[in-house]
Design a protein around this motif. Structure first.
Motif, PDB file in Angstrom:
ATOM      1  N   ALA A 148      -1.928  49.034  55.891  1.00 27.95           N
ATOM      2  CA  ALA A 148      -2.752  49.233  56.817  1.00 27.95           C
ATOM      3  C   ALA A 148      -2.440  49.133  58.405  1.00 27.95           C
ATOM      4  O   ALA A 148      -2.579  49.612  59.197  1.00 27.95           O
ATOM      5  N   ARG A 149      -1.818  47.585  58.392  1.00 25.84           N
ATOM      6  CA  ARG A 149      -1.334  47.120  59.620  1.00 25.84           C
ATOM      7  C   ARG A 149      -0.128  47.980  60.093  1.00 25.84           C
ATOM      8  O   ARG A 149      -0.058  48.250  61.362  1.00 25.84           O
ATOM      9  N   ALA A 281      -7.539  41.774  63.573  1.00 28.14           N
ATOM     10  CA  ALA A 281      -8.563  42.547  62.873  1.00 28.14           C
ATOM     11  C   ALA A 281      -8.691  42.572  61.337  1.00 28.14           C
ATOM     12  O   ALA A 281      -9.761  42.900  60.768  1.00 28.14           O
ATOM     13  N   LYS A 282      -7.531  42.414  60.936  1.00 30.15           N
ATOM     14  CA  LYS A 282      -7.278  42.287  59.303  1.00 30.15           C
ATOM     15  C   LYS A 282      -8.157  41.005  58.974  1.00 30.15           C
ATOM     16  O   LYS A 282      -8.741  41.024  58.036  1.00 30.15           O
ATOM     17  N   ARG A 283      -8.242  40.079  59.693  1.00 28.35           N
ATOM     18  CA  ARG A 283      -8.877  38.733  59.412  1.00 28.35           C
ATOM     19  C   ARG A 283     -10.444  38.838  59.231  1.00 28.35           C
ATOM     20  O   ARG A 283     -11.015  38.185  58.710  1.00 28.35           O
ATOM     21  N   SER A 336     -10.013  48.300  60.318  1.00 30.93           N
ATOM     22  CA  SER A 336     -11.202  48.051  59.758  1.00 30.93           C
ATOM     23  C   SER A 336     -11.520  49.526  58.771  1.00 30.93           C
ATOM     24  O   SER A 336     -11.648  49.085  57.462  1.00 30.93           O
ATOM     25  N   GLY A 337     -11.507  50.438  59.407  1.00 28.85           N
ATOM     26  CA  GLY A 337     -11.685  51.563  58.803  1.00 28.85           C
ATOM     27  C   GLY A 337     -10.570  52.017  57.777  1.00 28.85           C
ATOM     28  O   GLY A 337     -11.094  52.508  56.438  1.00 28.85           O
ATOM     29  N   VAL A 338      -9.298  51.948  58.024  1.00 33.49           N
ATOM     30  CA  VAL A 338      -8.336  52.294  56.884  1.00 33.49           C
ATOM     31  C   VAL A 338      -8.401  51.322  55.750  1.00 33.49           C
ATOM     32  O   VAL A 338      -8.370  51.510  54.610  1.00 33.49           O
ATOM     33  N   LEU A 339      -8.746  49.982  55.872  1.00 31.90           N
ATOM     34  CA  LEU A 339      -8.774  49.108  54.667  1.00 31.90           C
ATOM     35  C   LEU A 339     -10.343  49.274  54.176  1.00 31.90           C
ATOM     36  O   LEU A 339     -10.098  49.154  52.717  1.00 31.90           O
ATOM     37  N   GLU A 340     -11.086  49.754  54.626  1.00 29.20           N
ATOM     38  CA  GLU A 340     -12.310  50.376  53.789  1.00 29.20           C
ATOM     39  C   GLU A 340     -11.915  51.422  52.768  1.00 29.20           C
ATOM     40  O   GLU A 340     -12.395  51.585  51.903  1.00 29.20           O
ATOM     41  N   VAL A 341     -11.243  52.306  53.436  1.00 29.83           N
ATOM     42  CA  VAL A 341     -11.065  53.477  52.846  1.00 29.83           C
ATOM     43  C   VAL A 341      -9.896  53.334  51.489  1.00 29.83           C
ATOM     44  O   VAL A 341     -10.211  53.768  50.393  1.00 29.83           O
ATOM     45  N   GLN A 342      -9.195  52.272  51.653  1.00 34.28           N
ATOM     46  CA  GLN A 342      -8.261  51.866  50.733  1.00 34.28           C
ATOM     47  C   GLN A 342      -9.094  51.377  49.545  1.00 34.28           C
ATOM     48  O   GLN A 342      -8.316  51.473  48.389  1.00 34.28           O
ATOM     49  N   ARG A 343     -10.133  50.672  49.917  1.00 33.11           N
ATOM     50  CA  ARG A 343     -10.777  50.029  48.812  1.00 33.11           C
ATOM     51  C   ARG A 343     -11.509  51.125  47.948  1.00 33.11           C
ATOM     52  O   ARG A 343     -11.602  50.927  47.060  1.00 33.11           O
ATOM     53  N   ILE A 344     -12.066  52.059  48.604  1.00 31.88           N
ATOM     54  CA  ILE A 344     -13.082  52.893  48.204  1.00 31.88           C
ATOM     55  C   ILE A 344     -12.255  53.911  47.240  1.00 31.88           C
ATOM     56  O   ILE A 344     -12.573  54.193  46.274  1.00 31.88           O
TER      57      ILE A 344
END
Length: 411
Positions: A148-149, A281-283, A336-344
């Motif tokens: 994501a980063r 932001a990752k943190r 933050s949005g991309v990390l949310e998407v990758q989890r969902i």
């Protein structure tokens, strides 16, 4: 069924497998943002109205949204390589069309539409591809957020490079309406050679079923996505549209003959801020909260207020501050949005849900077009409209606070 799987290979030879995909994302996003600082150039030389140049921004979204919605599902079905190759070809066609922008608004609209196709395809497919290449067996040293980063960084750096190169040439270089696009054609041509050399991460086995079934993205109905991610997503690129798209046009009266350079500066500082905040932001990201998205929206709301004050006071220094804060909010919200998407999303639906996310997020890029239209039709001052928009952002933030604990990610 179609599944996403990494082909076994020797780890040492694959630790840099993500680099070609990063390069493709970089140069495709370059093609999308090289137009932003030239809005004033078209306004000054070809006498387009403020509404017209903001309309050119809107045409960009018309290419983005279908690319986001289709390219991810197509790459889940047919593989990352062929779809990304189509995006690279669209990036080349973008600059070729804009080279002839002097021919009239239709050629500019064609170039902007193709830019949307290029950026939408590269961002959607590239984000998924980088995520897959930033994990074992391709990259043994990467953590869960590395993909994501890298994707967010490729987007930010490519956008900044395109804007800075075009803006500097437009302000001080020769052939300002042609040379920026010719340079991009030269740089982007090798992409057609580079894409086939990146490792494919999609393998197909059995009967894949009809394509229309792949275009459905079941994860888009996940409550965490609809109640949390969708609420925050449009603010990501509303920040970009306001901070370095609309603001230079609004402050053209106080920047005089350096308006294009000022637009370039705003773009550079906004995207630099976006890139710099992404590791931090990752943190912020957490499984049991939406504090990353909430922080991003809060920063963007603050930036919107700063834009309103800068326009009201006709202050170009405050405009620089506003653009910087806009970029920081964009960076936090994007990661933050991309990390949310990758989890969902599940692995087979990752590109599809990524495309839906970006389609919603880029809807915010229409904010300048809408504000310009409303201001022209109602006579309401733009600063007042911006403050009203900030109020909507506060409401969205309150919705995030209310919703996130009720809708935890399933993965």
């Amino acid at each position: 069924m179609t599944a996403v799987a990494a082909r076994p290979t020797a780890a040492p030879a694959r630790t840099r497998a993500w680099v070609p995909v990063f390069a493709v994302m970089f140069l495709c996003t370059w093609s999308g943002n090289q137009f932003s600082p030239l809005l004033l150039l078209y306004q000054q030389r070809q006498h387009y109205s403020t509404a017209a140049v903001n309309g050119f921004l809107g045409v960009y979204v018309l290419g983005l949204v279908p690319a986001f919605l289709l390219s991810g599902a197509l790459s889940d079905r047919f593989g990352r390589r062929p779809v990304m190759a189509a995006g690279a070809a669209a990036a080349l066609a973008t600059s070729a069309a804009l080279t002839f922008g002097e021919s009239g608004p239709w050629m500019i609209c064609l170039g902007r539409f193709l830019a949307g196709v290029a950026v939408g395809t590269a961002t959607c497919v590239g984000t998924s591809w980088l995520k897959e290449l930033s994990q074992p067996p391709f990259d043994l040293g990467a953590d869960a957020g590395t993909g994501a980063r890298r994707a967010a960084l490729a987007f930010s750096l490519g956008s900044a490079a395109g804007a800075v190169a075009a803006g500097l040439i437009a302000q001080w270089g020769p052939w300002p309406e042609r040379l920026p696009f010719l340079i991009h054609v030269v740089l982007a041509a090798p992409l057609l050679w580079l894409v086939p050399r990146a490792p494919e991460t999609v393998t197909t086995g059995g009967v894949p079923g009809p394509l229309r079934s792949r275009l459905r993205v079941p994860a888009a109905g996940h409550r965490r996505f609809t109640r949390v991610v969708v609420v925050a997503a449009p603010w990501t690129f509303a920040a970009a549209g306001l901070g370095y798209g609309y603001l230079p046009v609004l402050l053209a009266g106080v920047t005089g003959g350096l308006g294009i350079a000022y637009a370039t500066l705003l773009t550079a500082v906004a995207l630099a801020a976006s890139a710099l905040v992404q590791p931090w932001a990752k943190r912020l990201d957490a499984l049991d909260s939406a504090r990353g998205l909430l922080t991003g929206v809060a920063v963007i709301v603050a930036a919107t207020v700063l834009v309103a004050v800068a326009v009201h006071w006709h202050s170009w220094p405050l405009g620089i501050v506003a653009a910087t804060v806009s970029g920081a909010g964009m960076g936090v919200a994007m990661v933050s949005g991309v990390l949310e998407v990758q989890r969902i999303a599940g692995p087979a639906g990752l590109a599809g849900l990524t495309g839906v996310f970006y389609a919603v997020a880029y809807g915010g890029f229409l904010a300048p077009t809408v504000l310009s239209f409303v201001a022209g039709r109602t006579g309401v001052a733009v600063p007042a409209l911006l403050l009203g928009l900030a109020g909507v952002g506060v409401v969205c933030g309150l919705l995030l606070v209310r919703s996130y604990r009720r809708h935890l990610p399933s993965r």
